[in-house]
Enzyme design. Sequence first.
Site, PDB file in Angstrom:
ATOM      1  N   ASP A   1     -12.009  31.794   9.852  1.00  0.00           N
ATOM      2  CA  ASP A   1     -13.084  30.714   9.805  1.00  0.00           C
ATOM      3  C   ASP A   1     -12.185  29.470   9.672  1.00  0.00           C
ATOM      4  OD1 ASP A   1     -15.287  29.595   8.728  1.00  0.00           O
ATOM      5  OD2 ASP A   1     -14.490  29.689   6.925  1.00  0.00           O
TER       6      ASP A   1
ATOM      7  N   ASP B   1     -13.737  25.896   8.216  1.00  0.00           N
ATOM      8  CA  ASP B   1     -13.930  25.081   7.091  1.00  0.00           C
ATOM      9  C   ASP B   1     -13.908  25.923   5.739  1.00  0.00           C
ATOM     10  OD1 ASP B   1     -15.027  22.594   8.495  1.00  0.00           O
ATOM     11  OD2 ASP B   1     -16.409  23.863   9.080  1.00  0.00           O
TER      12      ASP B   1
ATOM     13  N   ASP C   1     -13.399  32.435   3.546  1.00  0.00           N
ATOM     14  CA  ASP C   1     -13.425  32.042   2.355  1.00  0.00           C
ATOM     15  C   ASP C   1     -14.671  32.068   1.812  1.00  0.00           C
ATOM     16  OD1 ASP C   1     -14.870  28.805   1.972  1.00  0.00           O
ATOM     17  OD2 ASP C   1     -14.392  29.949   4.000  1.00  0.00           O
TER      18      ASP C   1
END
Length: 252
Positions: free
Chosen positions: A13, A15, A192
């Site tokens: 991922d 961001d 995250d």
Amino acid sequence: MDKLQNIRGVAFDLDGTLVDSAPGLAAAVDMALYALELPVAGEERVITWIGNGADVLMERALTWAREERATLRKTMGKPPVDEDIPAEEQVRILRKLFDRYYGEVAEEGTFLFPHVADTLGALNASGLSLGLVTNKPTPFVAPLLESLDIAKYFSVVIGGDDVQNKKPHPEPLLLVASRLGMMPEQMLFVGDSRNDIQAAKAAGCPSVGLTYGYNYGEAIALSEPDVIYDSFNDLLPALGLPHSDNQEIKND
């Protein structure tokens, strides 16, 4: 752990995983809200809205801003504003403004998290294939990766406009695995947020959850990734590569 024994590639991922993009995103959101004479949200609040792409970010921002304006006017004894523009149209306008402002502030408002560049370099040098999967609008992705000097590490990059279904749908992860020439179970996905872990589970990819990201204010452990790390470079020993610091695995 067993699921990491036969890994041939790693996808990430963006961001909240590789980069802290909250300063730039929050600045662009607030400039767009201000342009529509709506209350500005601030970075701490915008962080809780990140993760589902720009359209959903705009919907969340507009919903909050309209409610906040109504509350402020009521507190001041003023009548509510007659909304002559439908919410759907305001979201469209807000997105257009956001895209313009984010294009101006994205690079200066985005920073690599600790150990990201050196860890990506080590993974790439080991022969593992690397990919990127983000819900961020595609036009912003390549320039951002180039400005941070990490574009060179990725064989495949999938942005939010490159698929019909964004994460948590498995489509973007399955596409990356296919383009990397491997089965989903051979590709580790690192993220995250719950969207990342849900997408990995749906695609059949083993997953790593990082504790330092955004994730709507929730602990990543609630999403039950296969492994949880506090630091990005804990990936190295997990994949059989040198790591000078002690890794800390939170669960098996």
